[in-house]
Each structure stands twice: as structure tokens, then as C-alpha cells.
Design an enzyme around this catalytic site. Structure first.
Site, PDB file in Angstrom:
ATOM      1  N   ARG A 168       0.724  -1.398  -0.065  1.00  0.00           N
ATOM      2  CA  ARG A 168      -0.077   0.030   0.040  1.00  0.00           C
ATOM      3  C   ARG A 168       0.864   1.135  -0.146  1.00  0.00           C
ATOM      4  NH1 ARG A 168      -2.002  -3.557   3.900  1.00  0.00           N
ATOM      5  NH2 ARG A 168      -4.130  -4.611   3.432  1.00  0.00           N
ATOM      6  N   LYS A 192      -1.662  -2.498   8.106  1.00  0.00           N
ATOM      7  CA  LYS A 192      -2.950  -2.198   8.855  1.00  0.00           C
ATOM      8  C   LYS A 192      -2.848  -2.671  10.218  1.00  0.00           C
ATOM      9  CE  LYS A 192      -6.223  -1.037   5.132  1.00  0.00           C
ATOM     10  NZ  LYS A 192      -7.507  -1.471   4.581  1.00  0.00           N
ATOM     11  N   HIS A 263      -2.848   2.324  -5.583  1.00  0.00           N
ATOM     12  CA  HIS A 263      -3.666   1.071  -5.319  1.00  0.00           C
ATOM     13  C   HIS A 263      -4.045   0.399  -6.502  1.00  0.00           C
ATOM     14  CE1 HIS A 263      -5.591  -0.724  -2.084  1.00  0.00           C
ATOM     15  NE2 HIS A 263      -6.420  -1.064  -2.765  1.00  0.00           N
ATOM     16  N   ARG A 266      -1.138  -1.953  -6.969  1.00  0.00           N
ATOM     17  CA  ARG A 266      -1.325  -3.038  -5.864  1.00  0.00           C
ATOM     18  C   ARG A 266      -2.222  -4.053  -6.567  1.00  0.00           C
ATOM     19  NH1 ARG A 266      -1.313  -4.732  -0.405  1.00  0.00           N
ATOM     20  NH2 ARG A 266      -3.267  -5.193   0.489  1.00  0.00           N
ATOM     21  N   HIS A 289      -3.630  -9.117   3.478  1.00  0.00           N
ATOM     22  CA  HIS A 289      -5.083  -8.983   3.574  1.00  0.00           C
ATOM     23  C   HIS A 289      -5.345  -9.930   4.875  1.00  0.00           C
ATOM     24  CE1 HIS A 289      -5.974  -8.237  -0.988  1.00  0.00           C
ATOM     25  NE2 HIS A 289      -5.663  -7.168  -0.285  1.00  0.00           N
ATOM     26  N   TYR A 298      -9.430 -10.556  -6.913  1.00  0.00           N
ATOM     27  CA  TYR A 298      -8.491 -10.596  -8.080  1.00  0.00           C
ATOM     28  C   TYR A 298      -8.727 -11.963  -8.728  1.00  0.00           C
ATOM     29  CZ  TYR A 298      -6.523  -6.933  -5.236  1.00  0.00           C
ATOM     30  OH  TYR A 298      -6.087  -5.924  -4.507  1.00  0.00           O
TER      31      TYR A 298
END
Length: 317
Positions: A168, A192, A263, A266, A289, A298
Site C-alpha cells: 500500500r 494495517k 492502489h 497493488r 489481507h 482478484y
């Protein structure tokens, strides 16, 4: 917020003291205990301030009075105001996390949001670059950096690393030099929730980063830059906005490529990994994730491409 037209929320009333105090405690919990970013904390608090304001208008004056009916009423109001399914789903999540915290910390007798549902978000297929377009992107940036300027070398290194790792933009700008393991060609990333993961990168990215560190960064660095891997034009740690602007500018150099920001790179990295044979679990770990369902988006992109190729090539398609 102040009313400015049809569909806008009315100005919020002052929250009762007990509600305001609990909201302040929750802010400290999000910041200190969960270590969330300032942007995420603001989003949570904004949603919850709206919820508590709605509860106040219904006659409630304490968080112990929150119930499922109040929560559903708040979400229904969002729908009548034209809020998107994605926004409503996010606010429902914010409410559930909040009420679970209230119950867990003894601030409420039960978890009012435990049974709260939310609309399923529409998952649109993200635009991605083809492999040749990704190569053209790097090539165009490299040609612009042929003068050896520090900014040019930095730009190539950032683009190479974004595409090579799929990290990210916030993770990229947060990198320090010590996060690079140049021997193993692995970068340590804090995602995150400050969750740490290691992501490999290839030789092209390694060469670009090495050129930046040896010939570019020393020229830009000023006192106070610290260990930041990438620096802005003024010599301090680069910010996310500058990286986004760079990606949009360089994408514009690629004829026919869809406009995108970091993004989008990404998304592109994840798609190309899957198309190249990487398994879904590995891609999930590389991208950081929390849920495999997020990574599965994806697979829809790659399946869509496969279907398009089939229709173009098979005589009975």
C-alpha cells in the site's frame, strides 16, 4: 454537519455528557490499544458520532440504552438519505465493533449490535495494467530519470517497489532503510493495525532501489530526514499525496493505460501474480489481507480476462 441541501444530514446536536465521555474513551482505545492510523480513527469516530446523535434525537441519553432497534433505525436513515451500500456497510461495521467494545468493557449490559446486519457491498473489478503496460510504465519513468536526477531515481525506485511488492502507498512511505534486507531481497512492511509482514521483491526493483540509495538519496537528504527510505523534494520523508501524483503522471505516459494511482499498481501486482500461477493464500499473505475473501476479488479479474481471451480466440465462443 450543517444542512446544505436535499439529502444532507441535519446539524448534529450536542451529545449528552455521558455519551461524549464514552466516545472520548473509545478514541483512546482505538489510538493507544488498537494502534489504528489517525485517518481510520477519524472515520470510526465520525460514524459513531452520527449514530449517537441519531440516538439522542430518539430520546436516548446514555450508551446503555442503545439497542438493535436504534441501530437499525440509524442505518435505515442512511439508506433514505441516499448513502451508498458501501458506506452503509462500513457504518454498520463501525457500530458492531463499538457495541462489542461497550459490552466487553462493562459500559453496556449486552452487545446491542451482535445481530446487526449490513448490505453486501458491490465489488467492482478494479482496473489493472497489462504486463506490457506495466513494463512501459517503468520504462517511461526510467527514461525520464536518465539525467541522473535524485528525484528521477527516487521515482523509478518507488514505482518498481510498488509494482514488485503490491504494498500500500501508506506502507511505502512508512518504510525505513533498515526495513530492506538487500541480501535476501525482502522488505519488512507494517500494514494495517501495525501488523508486520515480509514481502520479497525482484532484481529490477533491487537495482532501482540501490541506485536511489547510492546516487539519489544522499543528494536530497537533509538533517531531520532520519532513516526514511524515500524522501520528498525538500529532503524529508515523502508523503502519500506526492506518491499518488507521481503514479498518475507516469501512467499518463503509457498510451491506452487506464488511469490509476498506487492502489491500482497493488491490484496489478496481485493480478499478475495469480495469472503467473501464484496460489491465493500466498498472494493473501504478500498483500497483508486479513481475509481471503478480499484476495479472491482478484480471481474475478483473472477469470474475466480469461473469458475475454476465450471469446476472441475460440471458433465456437
Amino acid at each position: 454537519m450543517v444542512t446544505s441541501g436535499a439529502g444532507e444530514e441535519s446539524a448534529p446536536e450536542a451529545l449528552p455528557e455521558s455519551m461524549a465521555r464514552v466516545l472520548g474513551d473509545y478514541e483512546r482505545h482505538l489510538t493507544s490499544e488498537r494502534d489504528l492510523t489517525a485517518h481510520t480513527v477519524r472515520a470510526y469516530l465520525g460514524d459513531l458520532a452520527g449514530l449517537l446523535d441519531h440516538a439522542t434525537r430518539l430520546g436516548l441519553d446514555d450508551v446503555t440504552q442503545l439497542d438493535l432497534r436504534t441501530l437499525r433505525s440509524w442505518l435505515a436513515k442512511q439508506q433514505t438519505m441516499g448513502r451508498s451500500r458501501t458506506t452503509i456497510a462500513r457504518r454498520a461495521t463501525a457500530a458492531r465493533v463499538f457495541t462489542a467494545w461497550l459490552a466487553r468493557t462493562g459500559r453496556a449490559p449486552s452487545d446491542a449490535g451482535a445481530s446487526l446486519g449490513s448490505p453486501k457491498k458491490h465489488k467492482s473489478l478494479p482496473p489493472v495494467l497489462r504486463a506490457d503496460e506495466a513494463s512501459d510504465l517503468i520504462r517511461a519513468a526510467t527514461e525520464r530519470a536518465d539525467d541522473g536526477s535524485p528525484v528521477g531515481l527516487r521515482d523509478v525506485a518507488m514505482l518498481e517497489l510498488l509494482y514488485a511488492t503490491g504494498i500500500r502507498v501508506g506502507e511505502l512511505v512508512g518504510l525505513d532503510i533498515d526495513d530492506l534486507d538487500t541480501q535476501r531481497q525482502v522488505v519488512r512492511v507494517f500494514g494495517k493495525g501495525r501488523k508486520e509482514r515480509s514481502v520479497p521483491y525482484g532484481r529490477p526493483a533491487a537495482r532501482a532501489v540501490d541506485r536511489w540509495l547510492t546516487s539519489g538519496r544522499p543528494s536530497l537528504r537533509i538533517e531531520g530526514a532520519g532513516a526514511a527510505l524515500f524522501l520528498g523534494a525538500r529532503g524529508r520523508r515523502i508523503d502519500q499525496r506526492a506518491v499518488r501524483e507521481l503514479v498518475h503522471r507516469r501512467i499518463a505516459d503509457v498510451p491506452g493505460a487506464p488511469d490509476m494511482g498506487p492502489h491500482g499498481l497493488r491490484h496489478t501486482a496481485a493480478t499478475h501474480l495469480l495469472e503467473g500461477g501464484a496460489d491465493l493464500r500466498s498472494v493473501q499473505e504478500l498483500l497483508g489481507h486479513a481475509s481471503l475473501a478480499t484476495t479472491q476479488l482478484y480471481t474475478h479479474v483473472t477469470t474475466d480476462r480469461l473469458r475475454q481471451a476465450y471469446r476472441q480466440a475460440h471458433p465456437r465462443a
